[in-house]
Motif scaffolding. Structure first.
Motif, PDB file in Angstrom:
ATOM      1  N   ASP A  16      46.457 -31.111  20.664  1.00 49.63           N
ATOM      2  CA  ASP A  16      45.372 -31.732  19.924  1.00 49.63           C
ATOM      3  C   ASP A  16      45.923 -32.539  18.749  1.00 49.63           C
ATOM      4  N   THR A  17      45.168 -33.497  18.326  1.00 50.80           N
ATOM      5  CA  THR A  17      45.598 -34.446  17.291  1.00 50.80           C
ATOM      6  C   THR A  17      45.992 -33.744  15.997  1.00 50.80           C
ATOM      7  N   GLU A  18      45.226 -32.752  15.605  1.00 49.95           N
ATOM      8  CA  GLU A  18      45.502 -32.048  14.345  1.00 49.95           C
ATOM      9  C   GLU A  18      46.837 -31.305  14.414  1.00 49.95           C
ATOM     10  N   THR A  19      47.112 -30.670  15.537  1.00 45.22           N
ATOM     11  CA  THR A  19      48.392 -29.968  15.708  1.00 45.22           C
ATOM     12  C   THR A  19      49.550 -30.948  15.613  1.00 45.22           C
ATOM     13  N   LYS A  20      49.444 -32.080  16.296  1.00 44.35           N
ATOM     14  CA  LYS A  20      50.512 -33.082  16.252  1.00 44.35           C
ATOM     15  C   LYS A  20      50.720 -33.583  14.831  1.00 44.35           C
ATOM     16  N   LYS A  21      49.632 -33.847  14.122  1.00 46.52           N
ATOM     17  CA  LYS A  21      49.720 -34.333  12.743  1.00 46.52           C
ATOM     18  C   LYS A  21      50.418 -33.295  11.860  1.00 46.52           C
ATOM     19  N   ASP A  22      49.996 -32.029  11.976  1.00 49.00           N
ATOM     20  CA  ASP A  22      50.575 -30.967  11.145  1.00 49.00           C
ATOM     21  C   ASP A  22      52.057 -30.762  11.417  1.00 49.00           C
ATOM     22  N   VAL A  23      52.422 -30.701  12.709  1.00 54.35           N
ATOM     23  CA  VAL A  23      53.818 -30.439  13.046  1.00 54.35           C
ATOM     24  C   VAL A  23      54.692 -31.653  12.714  1.00 54.35           C
ATOM     25  N   THR A  24      54.159 -32.846  12.896  1.00 56.40           N
ATOM     26  CA  THR A  24      54.915 -34.059  12.532  1.00 56.40           C
ATOM     27  C   THR A  24      55.204 -34.070  11.041  1.00 56.40           C
ATOM     28  N   SER A  25      54.229 -33.674  10.251  1.00 58.60           N
ATOM     29  CA  SER A  25      54.414 -33.612   8.796  1.00 58.60           C
ATOM     30  C   SER A  25      55.513 -32.614   8.424  1.00 58.60           C
ATOM     31  N   ILE A  26      55.509 -31.465   9.077  1.00 62.45           N
ATOM     32  CA  ILE A  26      56.541 -30.452   8.815  1.00 62.45           C
ATOM     33  C   ILE A  26      57.918 -30.990   9.170  1.00 62.45           C
ATOM     34  N   TYR A  27      58.038 -31.566  10.357  1.00 67.26           N
ATOM     35  CA  TYR A  27      59.347 -32.070  10.798  1.00 67.26           C
ATOM     36  C   TYR A  27      59.821 -33.229   9.928  1.00 67.26           C
ATOM     37  N   GLU A  28      58.907 -34.111   9.547  1.00 67.63           N
ATOM     38  CA  GLU A  28      59.300 -35.230   8.689  1.00 67.63           C
ATOM     39  C   GLU A  28      59.801 -34.734   7.340  1.00 67.63           C
ATOM     40  N   SER A  29      59.209 -33.650   6.840  1.00 65.88           N
ATOM     41  CA  SER A  29      59.681 -33.110   5.554  1.00 65.88           C
ATOM     42  C   SER A  29      61.103 -32.561   5.683  1.00 65.88           C
ATOM     43  N   LEU A  30      61.517 -32.283   6.923  1.00 65.30           N
ATOM     44  CA  LEU A  30      62.880 -31.820   7.186  1.00 65.30           C
ATOM     45  C   LEU A  30      63.802 -32.965   7.595  1.00 65.30           C
ATOM     46  N   GLY A  31      63.265 -34.179   7.601  1.00 63.97           N
ATOM     47  CA  GLY A  31      64.061 -35.340   7.974  1.00 63.97           C
ATOM     48  C   GLY A  31      64.179 -35.545   9.472  1.00 63.97           C
ATOM     49  N   LEU A  32      63.249 -34.969  10.238  1.00 57.66           N
ATOM     50  CA  LEU A  32      63.294 -35.067  11.695  1.00 57.66           C
ATOM     51  C   LEU A  32      62.060 -35.789  12.221  1.00 57.66           C
ATOM     52  N   ASP A  33      62.251 -36.512  13.320  1.00 58.14           N
ATOM     53  CA  ASP A  33      61.076 -37.025  14.008  1.00 58.14           C
ATOM     54  C   ASP A  33      60.697 -36.017  15.091  1.00 58.14           C
ATOM     55  N   LEU A  34      59.530 -36.176  15.672  1.00 55.60           N
ATOM     56  CA  LEU A  34      59.037 -35.224  16.656  1.00 55.60           C
ATOM     57  C   LEU A  34      59.951 -35.079  17.874  1.00 55.60           C
ATOM     58  N   PRO A  35      60.421 -36.165  18.491  1.00 59.35           N
ATOM     59  CA  PRO A  35      61.314 -35.996  19.647  1.00 59.35           C
ATOM     60  C   PRO A  35      62.607 -35.245  19.317  1.00 59.35           C
ATOM     61  N   THR A  36      63.166 -35.500  18.142  1.00 62.33           N
ATOM     62  CA  THR A  36      64.391 -34.803  17.748  1.00 62.33           C
ATOM     63  C   THR A  36      64.117 -33.314  17.571  1.00 62.33           C
ATOM     64  N   ALA A  37      62.990 -32.984  16.962  1.00 60.79           N
ATOM     65  CA  ALA A  37      62.633 -31.579  16.762  1.00 60.79           C
ATOM     66  C   ALA A  37      62.465 -30.871  18.111  1.00 60.79           C
ATOM     67  N   VAL A  38      61.849 -31.545  19.072  1.00 66.05           N
ATOM     68  CA  VAL A  38      61.673 -30.956  20.401  1.00 66.05           C
ATOM     69  C   VAL A  38      63.033 -30.750  21.068  1.00 66.05           C
ATOM     70  N   ARG A  39      63.925 -31.717  20.939  1.00 64.42           N
ATOM     71  CA  ARG A  39      65.262 -31.562  21.517  1.00 64.42           C
ATOM     72  C   ARG A  39      66.000 -30.383  20.872  1.00 64.42           C
ATOM     73  N   ILE A  40      65.854 -30.224  19.567  1.00 64.36           N
ATOM     74  CA  ILE A  40      66.476 -29.087  18.875  1.00 64.36           C
ATOM     75  C   ILE A  40      65.912 -27.778  19.427  1.00 64.36           C
ATOM     76  N   PHE A  41      64.599 -27.730  19.615  1.00 62.25           N
ATOM     77  CA  PHE A  41      63.961 -26.547  20.189  1.00 62.25           C
ATOM     78  C   PHE A  41      64.549 -26.229  21.563  1.00 62.25           C
ATOM     79  N   PHE A  42      64.689 -27.250  22.411  1.00 59.83           N
ATOM     80  CA  PHE A  42      65.248 -27.055  23.750  1.00 59.83           C
ATOM     81  C   PHE A  42      66.685 -26.550  23.673  1.00 59.83           C
ATOM     82  N   LYS A  43      67.501 -27.174  22.819  1.00 59.09           N
ATOM     83  CA  LYS A  43      68.916 -26.788  22.703  1.00 59.09           C
ATOM     84  C   LYS A  43      69.048 -25.349  22.196  1.00 59.09           C
TER      85      LYS A  43
END
Length: 94
Positions: free
Chosen positions: A12-39
């Motif tokens: 859902d849009t709200e989840t994407k917005k919230d998680v994107t904000s968290i990752y951006e505060s860590l200097g990550l974009d969403l695809p990079t964060a997902v790749r880190i999760f997979f690794k």
């Protein structure tokens, strides 16, 4: 060149917005964060965090242990009125 595969996930849009904000505060974009999760999942051989619903099962285990202890030690059953009276007495003594 490394072989790549497209992974699509609908959220859902709200989840994407919230998680994107968290990752951006860590200097990550969403695809990079997902790749880190997979690794990390590969590195630990499973989810990179504990997945559980302890609350209910933990409470149930505490109840069962208390119940077993009461039965094992022949502690007499108490009525709700007796329990409330005991609680009131303890509170009054404080």
């Amino acid at each position: 060149m490394t072989n790549t595969a497209l992974v699509q996930v609908k959220v859902d849009t709200e989840t994407k917005k919230d998680v994107t904000s968290i990752y951006e505060s860590l200097g990550l974009d969403l695809p990079t964060a997902v790749r880190i999760f997979f690794k990390k999942s590969i590195a630990v051989g499973g989810l990179p965090f504990e997945l559980r619903n302890d609350t209910l099962s933990e409470r149930w285990n505490i109840y069962k242990e208390a119940r077993n202890s009461i039965q094992k030690n022949n502690v007499p059953e108490m009525s709700l009125d007796e329990i409330n009276a005991e609680i009131a007495a303890v509170r009054a003594s404080k």
